[in-house]
Design a protein around this motif. Sequence first.
Motif, PDB file in Angstrom:
ATOM      1  N   ILE A  73      31.891  37.518  38.504  1.00  0.00           N
ATOM      2  CA  ILE A  73      31.465  38.769  38.950  1.00  0.00           C
ATOM      3  C   ILE A  73      32.010  38.685  40.524  1.00  0.00           C
ATOM      4  CG2 ILE A  73      29.109  38.893  40.766  1.00  0.00           C
ATOM      5  CD1 ILE A  73      27.620  36.763  38.765  1.00  0.00           C
ATOM      6  N   ARG A  74      32.945  37.963  40.701  1.00  0.00           N
ATOM      7  CA  ARG A  74      34.053  38.663  41.545  1.00  0.00           C
ATOM      8  C   ARG A  74      34.806  39.546  41.870  1.00  0.00           C
ATOM      9  NH1 ARG A  74      35.185  31.528  42.130  1.00  0.00           N
ATOM     10  NH2 ARG A  74      33.020  31.849  44.462  1.00  0.00           N
ATOM     11  N   VAL A  75      35.517  39.175  41.051  1.00  0.00           N
ATOM     12  CA  VAL A  75      36.389  40.436  40.295  1.00  0.00           C
ATOM     13  C   VAL A  75      35.913  42.509  39.984  1.00  0.00           C
ATOM     14  CG1 VAL A  75      37.325  41.431  38.032  1.00  0.00           C
ATOM     15  CG2 VAL A  75      37.814  38.393  38.787  1.00  0.00           C
ATOM     16  N   GLU A  76      34.278  41.855  39.451  1.00  0.00           N
ATOM     17  CA  GLU A  76      33.448  43.483  39.188  1.00  0.00           C
ATOM     18  C   GLU A  76      33.078  43.972  40.597  1.00  0.00           C
ATOM     19  OE1 GLU A  76      32.047  44.708  36.505  1.00  0.00           O
ATOM     20  OE2 GLU A  76      33.170  43.212  35.182  1.00  0.00           O
ATOM     21  N   LEU A  77      32.446  42.658  41.584  1.00  0.00           N
ATOM     22  CA  LEU A  77      32.882  43.285  42.933  1.00  0.00           C
ATOM     23  C   LEU A  77      33.945  43.740  44.279  1.00  0.00           C
ATOM     24  CD1 LEU A  77      29.597  40.931  43.717  1.00  0.00           C
ATOM     25  CD2 LEU A  77      29.208  43.752  42.742  1.00  0.00           C
ATOM     26  N   GLY A  78      34.872  42.860  43.349  1.00  0.00           N
ATOM     27  CA  GLY A  78      36.375  42.693  44.149  1.00  0.00           C
ATOM     28  C   GLY A  78      36.247  42.134  45.746  1.00  0.00           C
ATOM     29  N   ARG A  79      35.198  40.870  45.309  1.00  0.00           N
ATOM     30  CA  ARG A  79      35.075  40.339  46.175  1.00  0.00           C
ATOM     31  C   ARG A  79      35.613  38.782  45.826  1.00  0.00           C
ATOM     32  NH1 ARG A  79      30.135  40.575  49.604  1.00  0.00           N
ATOM     33  NH2 ARG A  79      30.770  39.335  50.709  1.00  0.00           N
TER      34      ARG A  79
END
Length: 298
Positions: A73-79
């Motif tokens: 999810i961090r990768v998907e959101l770029g966060r």
Amino acid sequence: MKRLTQALALLMTMALPAVAASEPLTDTLAKIDETGIITIGYREGESPFSFEAADGSITGFSIDLCQRIVERIRVELGRDDIAVTYVVATPATRFILVKSGAIDLECAATTNNAERREMVDFSYPHFMTATHVMTRRADKIDSLQDLAGHSVASASGTVNIEQLNALNREQNLNIAVIPTKSTAEAFDMVVSKRAAAFVTDGILLAAKIAELPDPSLYALSSYTLSRSEPYGLMLKRGDTAFRTVVNDTLSSIYRSGEINDIYAKWFTTPIPPTGTNLNLPMSADMVEAFRNPTEYQD
């Protein structure tokens, strides 16, 4: 002027696919992106799937899988700054917490069945088990019929207590079913001799018995009260985007073979806090579920 208008119209048409492809975040992913927090539901004492370690950390087989989902999810959101908040989700409260959005993902040992899918959604299966019975060996209870007239504990809000109640009615066993708030409470009732048996998932019973000072005093039934059914990570119903991220992450873990190391960590090697080794090799059903991950439909 006409040519200019046509050119502008062509440019707008060419731009449409790009706009459509860049869909806005919705529901859970949007909430996580807005707050910077993903909230995970866990059990306090459901080893080896989800439990609180002696140092206060939240750990277990299901938690390991969910931590990898958080990374995705961090990768998907770029966060990289997405934080994790853990919230206790008991068998009695877990569905309310998911439906209300109080937790984004329940990471424990929750059975996926048709009735529950009317309320929530589930990920691809991450374990399979059936309902068993735990008793004290000295009581020599070898069948469901031997429980007739006895007190039997089972946690409220589980499929196990529903199955026990149904069989109790169908077979006129006159079992005094004792609903408890948690699996730990039901387990303690058998150990303290306040109940003759505890009914829940076989894997949870095996783990609890293995942690006792003298496991030989207790028996896990060879008979079952249900067919084998899958556990799934639980999330809000109808949130397709979030479910896709969860399932894509699990599929990657399964197909890459990473699941073999994660499984071995919790089921075939010593686990905290007691160093118990369940010595439970992956079943044929689990091998197939990991080889070909699909959404379960019973």
